[in-house]
Design a protein around this motif. Structure first.
Motif, PDB file in Angstrom:
ATOM      1  N   PRO A   1      -7.948  13.620 -25.040  1.00  0.00           N
ATOM      2  CA  PRO A   1      -7.825  13.818 -26.508  1.00  0.00           C
ATOM      3  C   PRO A   1      -6.695  14.759 -26.888  1.00  0.00           C
ATOM      4  O   PRO A   1      -6.139  14.656 -27.996  1.00  0.00           O
ATOM      5  N   ASP A   2      -6.335  15.679 -26.001  1.00  0.00           N
ATOM      6  CA  ASP A   2      -5.273  16.632 -26.338  1.00  0.00           C
ATOM      7  C   ASP A   2      -3.911  15.943 -26.447  1.00  0.00           C
ATOM      8  O   ASP A   2      -3.011  16.439 -27.152  1.00  0.00           O
ATOM      9  N   ILE A   3      -3.718  14.839 -25.751  1.00  0.00           N
ATOM     10  CA  ILE A   3      -2.420  14.161 -25.793  1.00  0.00           C
ATOM     11  C   ILE A   3      -2.130  13.679 -27.214  1.00  0.00           C
ATOM     12  O   ILE A   3      -1.025  13.858 -27.729  1.00  0.00           O
TER      13      ILE A   3
ATOM     14  N   HIS B   1       3.753  15.434 -24.177  1.00  0.00           N
ATOM     15  CA  HIS B   1       3.430  14.730 -22.933  1.00  0.00           C
ATOM     16  C   HIS B   1       3.143  13.258 -23.240  1.00  0.00           C
ATOM     17  O   HIS B   1       2.418  12.940 -24.187  1.00  0.00           O
ATOM     18  N   VAL B   2       3.730  12.417 -22.398  1.00  0.00           N
ATOM     19  CA  VAL B   2       3.581  10.971 -22.546  1.00  0.00           C
ATOM     20  C   VAL B   2       2.903  10.430 -21.291  1.00  0.00           C
ATOM     21  O   VAL B   2       3.260  10.804 -20.158  1.00  0.00           O
ATOM     22  N   LEU B   3       1.925   9.585 -21.520  1.00  0.00           N
ATOM     23  CA  LEU B   3       1.221   8.961 -20.399  1.00  0.00           C
ATOM     24  C   LEU B   3       2.035   7.784 -19.878  1.00  0.00           C
ATOM     25  O   LEU B   3       2.486   6.930 -20.654  1.00  0.00           O
ATOM     26  N   VAL B   4       2.248   7.757 -18.560  1.00  0.00           N
ATOM     27  CA  VAL B   4       2.984   6.674 -17.891  1.00  0.00           C
ATOM     28  C   VAL B   4       2.028   5.994 -16.918  1.00  0.00           C
ATOM     29  O   VAL B   4       1.384   6.654 -16.090  1.00  0.00           O
ATOM     30  N   ARG B   5       1.944   4.672 -17.027  1.00  0.00           N
ATOM     31  CA  ARG B   5       1.070   3.903 -16.142  1.00  0.00           C
ATOM     32  C   ARG B   5       1.935   3.055 -15.202  1.00  0.00           C
ATOM     33  O   ARG B   5       2.734   2.244 -15.643  1.00  0.00           O
ATOM     34  N   TYR B   6       1.738   3.290 -13.898  1.00  0.00           N
ATOM     35  CA  TYR B   6       2.464   2.538 -12.865  1.00  0.00           C
ATOM     36  C   TYR B   6       1.554   1.420 -12.341  1.00  0.00           C
ATOM     37  O   TYR B   6       0.458   1.695 -11.837  1.00  0.00           O
ATOM     38  N   THR B   7       2.030   0.199 -12.427  1.00  0.00           N
ATOM     39  CA  THR B   7       1.290  -0.955 -11.927  1.00  0.00           C
ATOM     40  C   THR B   7       2.169  -1.691 -10.922  1.00  0.00           C
ATOM     41  O   THR B   7       3.289  -2.111 -11.257  1.00  0.00           O
ATOM     42  N   TRP B   8       1.651  -1.841  -9.715  1.00  0.00           N
ATOM     43  CA  TRP B   8       2.397  -2.508  -8.643  1.00  0.00           C
ATOM     44  C   TRP B   8       1.967  -3.967  -8.541  1.00  0.00           C
ATOM     45  O   TRP B   8       0.773  -4.272  -8.534  1.00  0.00           O
ATOM     46  N   VAL B   9       2.951  -4.844  -8.449  1.00  0.00           N
ATOM     47  CA  VAL B   9       2.714  -6.287  -8.342  1.00  0.00           C
ATOM     48  C   VAL B   9       3.374  -6.769  -7.047  1.00  0.00           C
ATOM     49  O   VAL B   9       4.596  -6.665  -6.881  1.00  0.00           O
ATOM     50  N   GLU B  10       2.533  -7.284  -6.148  1.00  0.00           N
ATOM     51  CA  GLU B  10       3.055  -7.771  -4.866  1.00  0.00           C
ATOM     52  C   GLU B  10       3.472  -9.230  -4.988  1.00  0.00           C
ATOM     53  O   GLU B  10       2.742 -10.053  -5.528  1.00  0.00           O
ATOM     54  N   GLN B  11       4.662  -9.512  -4.475  1.00  0.00           N
ATOM     55  CA  GLN B  11       5.160 -10.881  -4.442  1.00  0.00           C
ATOM     56  C   GLN B  11       5.134 -11.394  -3.015  1.00  0.00           C
ATOM     57  O   GLN B  11       5.376 -10.645  -2.065  1.00  0.00           O
ATOM     58  N   SER B  12       4.815 -12.681  -2.867  1.00  0.00           N
ATOM     59  CA  SER B  12       4.726 -13.274  -1.545  1.00  0.00           C
ATOM     60  C   SER B  12       6.092 -13.259  -0.878  1.00  0.00           C
ATOM     61  O   SER B  12       7.129 -13.518  -1.514  1.00  0.00           O
ATOM     62  N   GLU B  13       6.098 -12.957   0.426  1.00  0.00           N
ATOM     63  CA  GLU B  13       7.346 -12.969   1.171  1.00  0.00           C
ATOM     64  C   GLU B  13       7.849 -14.381   1.422  1.00  0.00           C
ATOM     65  O   GLU B  13       9.016 -14.586   1.755  1.00  0.00           O
ATOM     66  N   ILE B  14       6.965 -15.383   1.293  1.00  0.00           N
ATOM     67  CA  ILE B  14       7.338 -16.769   1.547  1.00  0.00           C
ATOM     68  C   ILE B  14       7.468 -17.479   0.214  1.00  0.00           C
ATOM     69  O   ILE B  14       6.504 -17.592  -0.542  1.00  0.00           O
ATOM     70  N   ASP B  15       8.651 -17.941  -0.095  1.00  0.00           N
ATOM     71  CA  ASP B  15       8.900 -18.709  -1.311  1.00  0.00           C
ATOM     72  C   ASP B  15       8.740 -20.190  -0.971  1.00  0.00           C
ATOM     73  O   ASP B  15       9.562 -20.772  -0.244  1.00  0.00           O
ATOM     74  N   VAL B  16       7.656 -20.808  -1.485  1.00  0.00           N
ATOM     75  CA  VAL B  16       7.350 -22.190  -1.118  1.00  0.00           C
ATOM     76  C   VAL B  16       8.433 -23.134  -1.622  1.00  0.00           C
ATOM     77  O   VAL B  16       8.897 -24.029  -0.902  1.00  0.00           O
ATOM     78  N   ASN B  17       8.864 -22.950  -2.859  1.00  0.00           N
ATOM     79  CA  ASN B  17       9.882 -23.844  -3.411  1.00  0.00           C
ATOM     80  C   ASN B  17      11.205 -23.730  -2.651  1.00  0.00           C
ATOM     81  O   ASN B  17      11.838 -24.738  -2.317  1.00  0.00           O
ATOM     82  N   ALA B  18      11.603 -22.493  -2.375  1.00  0.00           N
ATOM     83  CA  ALA B  18      12.849 -22.311  -1.622  1.00  0.00           C
ATOM     84  C   ALA B  18      12.734 -22.913  -0.223  1.00  0.00           C
ATOM     85  O   ALA B  18      13.675 -23.544   0.275  1.00  0.00           O
ATOM     86  N   GLY B  19      11.572 -22.743   0.423  1.00  0.00           N
ATOM     87  CA  GLY B  19      11.384 -23.340   1.738  1.00  0.00           C
ATOM     88  C   GLY B  19      11.454 -24.865   1.702  1.00  0.00           C
ATOM     89  O   GLY B  19      12.023 -25.496   2.593  1.00  0.00           O
TER      90      GLY B  19
END
Length: 283
Positions: free
Chosen positions: A201-203, A216-234
């Motif tokens: 509440p103080d923010i 002070h600003v709240l920062v939210r870090y969200t990590w998104v994993e991408q597949s190492e194998i690209d099916v279309n490129a393969g």
């Protein structure tokens, strides 16, 4: 024994010829390997020098091969170290810096401390302090930009202060990664969810107070994993490889059967040009 006056001059001449012929026949052995066209005089006269030159050539080749191996090893080691220097492991701190802009004036890049930076492959929220800009009057908007990672992915200017609406802003940053590599970063300003306002509440109170700095600003870090194998490129790679292999095989087959095709064409032309009655047999 006849006297010298009775000896025929032809016999003396023949005797001299025999002696001369004998003298000529007794010498060829000494120079026979100098006349033979297939004789190597260097091997006959200087075998030790040839062996020494061969050993020097072999040692020189060995030195060249060892130097080449050393250069290749150094290059591979440098590439390996470069890849290791950029690669991350889960839990590593990803360096991050920020820059502010107010009224057409910008600050320099400031590095964030460890507890404010993103942690590789870990979702979390942090609070980042925003110092009061020089000459701040509240009339102009305040923007902020970030650089993320050793790759220095740029986040464009985000409008942070003097936004339209009473809601407190929050910076939502999405980081894309694959294995140990950071692939890219995107960010946007969103309204802080109400459950975050209830937790902090103080923010809200401090951010809406124009006299309270730093904010002070709240920062939210969200990590998104991408597949190492690209099916279309393969799929495209396999399709292209198959077409290329088919083209090469067809060329090889045409080259190998070129004589057979030429003979078949000749026989076909000969048969087509042959008269209907055929060739009469001649006995």
């Amino acid at each position: 024994m006849l006297p010298k006056s009775l000896v025929r001059p032809e016999s003396r001449t023949g005797f001299q010829k025999k002696r001369r012929t004998g003298s000529r026949l007794s010498k060829p052995r000494a120079s026979i390997h100098c006349v033979e066209p297939f004789c190597n005089s260097e091997q006959t006269l200087q075998p030790g020098l040839l062996r020494q030159e061969r050993s020097l050539d072999m040692s020189r080749d060995c030195r060249v091969d060892s130097n080449l191996r050393t250069v290749i090893s150094v290059l591979f080691f440098a590439l390996f170290m470069a890849s290791k220097s950029v690669a991350y492991r889960p839990g590593d701190i990803v360096p991050m810096s920020k820059m502010g802009q107010y009224h057409s004036s910008r600050t320099v890049w400031h590095d964030l401390i460890g507890r404010q930076c993103p942690i590789f492959a870990v979702n979390r929220e942090v609070l980042i302090p925003i110092p009061k800009p020089t000459g701040y009057t509240g009339a102009d908007p305040y923007k902020i930009s970030f650089q993320v990672g050793r790759e220095k992915f740029m986040i464009p200017w985000l409008l942070l202060i003097n936004r339209k609406g009473p809601e407190v802003p929050m910076i939502d940053i999405h980081l894309r990664y694959s294995g140990p590599d950071l692939l890219g970063v995107t960010a946007k300003i969103v309204d802080m969810p109400h459950h975050y306002v209830e937790i902090h509440p103080d923010i809200r109170k401090q951010f809406l107070d124009p006299q309270h700095w730093p904010k002070h600003v709240l920062v939210r870090y969200t990590w998104v994993e991408q597949s190492e194998i690209d099916v279309n490129a393969g799929f495209y790679v396999l399709l292209g490889s198959g077409l290329l292999l088919s083209f090469v095989l067809s060329i090889y087959i045409l080259q190998s059967s070129q004589d057979k095709l030429a003979r078949f064409v000749k026989e076909t032309v000969a048969e087509s040009s042959m008269p209907a009655g055929g060739i009469a047999k001649v006995e």
